[in-house]
Design an enzyme around this catalytic site. Sequence first.
Site, PDB file in Angstrom:
ATOM      1  N   ASP A  67       3.954   3.352   3.067  1.00  0.00           N
ATOM      2  CA  ASP A  67       4.795   4.043   2.363  1.00  0.00           C
ATOM      3  C   ASP A  67       4.846   5.682   2.251  1.00  0.00           C
ATOM      4  OD1 ASP A  67       2.712   3.703   0.591  1.00  0.00           O
ATOM      5  OD2 ASP A  67       3.845   2.254  -0.492  1.00  0.00           O
ATOM      6  N   ASN A 131       3.055  -3.400 -11.990  1.00  0.00           N
ATOM      7  CA  ASN A 131       4.098  -4.302 -12.272  1.00  0.00           C
ATOM      8  C   ASN A 131       4.307  -5.136 -11.196  1.00  0.00           C
ATOM      9  OD1 ASN A 131       4.831  -2.594 -10.191  1.00  0.00           O
ATOM     10  ND2 ASN A 131       6.853  -1.784 -10.787  1.00  0.00           N
ATOM     11  N   HIS A 133       4.049  -4.611  -7.773  1.00  0.00           N
ATOM     12  CA  HIS A 133       4.755  -4.013  -6.475  1.00  0.00           C
ATOM     13  C   HIS A 133       3.616  -4.112  -5.538  1.00  0.00           C
ATOM     14  CE1 HIS A 133       4.106   0.460  -7.398  1.00  0.00           C
ATOM     15  NE2 HIS A 133       3.032  -0.174  -6.600  1.00  0.00           N
ATOM     16  N   GLU A 138       9.177  -2.798  -5.117  1.00  0.00           N
ATOM     17  CA  GLU A 138       9.408  -2.953  -6.739  1.00  0.00           C
ATOM     18  C   GLU A 138       9.758  -4.381  -7.274  1.00  0.00           C
ATOM     19  OE1 GLU A 138       7.793  -1.107  -8.249  1.00  0.00           O
ATOM     20  OE2 GLU A 138       8.284   1.248  -7.620  1.00  0.00           O
TER      21      GLU A 138
END
Length: 238
Positions: A67, A131, A133, A138
């Site tokens: 990313d 979370n 991810h 996400e």
Amino acid sequence: MINLVIKKQDELFKDIAQVYQEQLKVKANSILGLATGSSPIGLYEELIKLYNKQEISFKEVITFNLDEYCNLAQTDKNSYFSFMQENLFTKVDINTQNTNFPPTDEAKISEYETKLQENIIDIQLLGIGSNGHIAFNEPGSNFNSTVRIVDLDEKTIQDNARFFTSVEEVPTQAASMGLADIMRAKKIILIAIGENKAEVLKEIFANDEITNKIPATLLKNHPDVTFYVDEVAGKYLK
Ligand code: F6R
């Protein structure tokens, strides 16, 4: 099934570095999927040590990063391009022409996807968000997702604010490999370090459920995936 290794951080990084050493011995021109963030830094340090002892070479290696933030210049110290130069690429014998980053320019995204489909990753390295991810897929991401520009989750922006002077400076979007891209890799290594990963790991290992509310649960479907977890992050796991 997810293989699980829980150890002290320094032992974890040594174990993982050995996996890379063996991989590059068998295939010098391996294709490596790379991650940024705090989690892989200790591994990159181990790989640099092995390189300095002439026990590993990256000369023929090809890399694809997971990313990159949108709206940050490559030269910005917080870009993932800069992170990779600082933490690995300038310290080993990699040919930077063989290193690839997802373009943040929408028009070039499909080129990255095509390149990924033509270059099957031998080892994909991952961190995990608090979370759940992986890369910047996400919660709510589609399991068939490919490279795209994503909106970062509020939790991710808060978590990553530690690298910036204020939370307002954290980019709100990033280019990210998709879940389908990650699942294509032959082998997956996920590193989870620290207290703030303990809850999400507990949820992942609590049952067999695969849900895009916790994108990392999709890894349960991969044939060769290992989570390397330190004792703090793994405090709820057996
Ligand atoms: C980074 C990436 C992210 C991080 C994750 C954990 O390239 O893809 O998914 O791996 O946000 O970040 P750290 O390791 O900083 O806790």
